[in-house]
Write a protein that holds these residues in place. Sequence first.
Motif, PDB file in Angstrom:
ATOM      1  N   ASP A 182       0.495   3.821  -3.006  1.00 33.82           N
ATOM      2  CA  ASP A 182       0.038   5.189  -2.723  1.00 33.82           C
ATOM      3  C   ASP A 182       0.918   6.220  -3.434  1.00 33.82           C
ATOM      4  N   LYS A 224      -0.110   8.583  -6.920  1.00 30.68           N
ATOM      5  CA  LYS A 224       0.013  10.048  -6.944  1.00 30.68           C
ATOM      6  C   LYS A 224       0.893  10.515  -8.097  1.00 30.68           C
ATOM      7  N   LYS A 261       0.835  -1.211   0.000  1.00 31.12           N
ATOM      8  CA  LYS A 261       0.000   0.000   0.000  1.00 31.12           C
ATOM      9  C   LYS A 261       0.866   1.256   0.000  1.00 31.12           C
TER      10      LYS A 261
END
Length: 207
Positions: free
Chosen positions: A87, A91, A83
């Motif tokens: 993440d 982005k 994760k």
Amino acid sequence: MAKLFIIVGPSGCGKTSLVKNLVKKIDKLNVSISCTTRVPRANEKDGVNYFFITKDEFIKIKNQNEFIEYAKVFGNYYGSNRKHVEDMLVKGNDVILEIDWQGARQIKQRFAKAISIFILPPSIEALKQRLDARNQDNKDIINKRMQASVSEIKHFNEFDYLVVNDNFEDAIEKISSIIYSKRLTLDIQTKKYKNLIKKLLSTQNSI
Ligand code: 5GP
């Protein structure tokens, strides 16, 4: 679109300093903070250098399939949290994984497009000097790491790029070129400059 870079090299080759400098210097480049069961060194902070966790916590995360790779190195477990990495990628940031050769193999199997870079020290003496100078580990650990370093070096030919860290600035320039060149490929630039290309091509019709 965002890319995964893997940086591997023997303990003491200077890869942590290289990575620190690269993420400071290059825009939209993040480093993944690994989880480890190793005890923190005097200057290390939880959540900055590593997420320092217990063996039980590590096993739990591993069983939940939450590591994109993990390995046992020098008797401790290290892993990259899925994760945490996702993440950063979502982005739009490129991510550097500073891991060992075992983890690099797992990443290459899962993410064929990951770009792997192996860092070599200029000599065995330089490697030993760097481990001694770090003065963070006891003699027994340093000797073990020296032996492990040679084993790690045996895997150099599994990587896409090879950089000798003889001169720090020089090595930074070389790794930066690898990163920038991967950002300048046709597929990435075509997507980034979709509108510009469309405009340029449509001008042709009106000439
Ligand atoms: P150190 O204890 O010196 O910080 O790291 C020992 C070794 O573990 C280094 O070769 C380092 O690159 C590797 N390592 C650190 N984090 C990870 C990780 O998340 N996964 C794997 N496979 N190796 C890691």
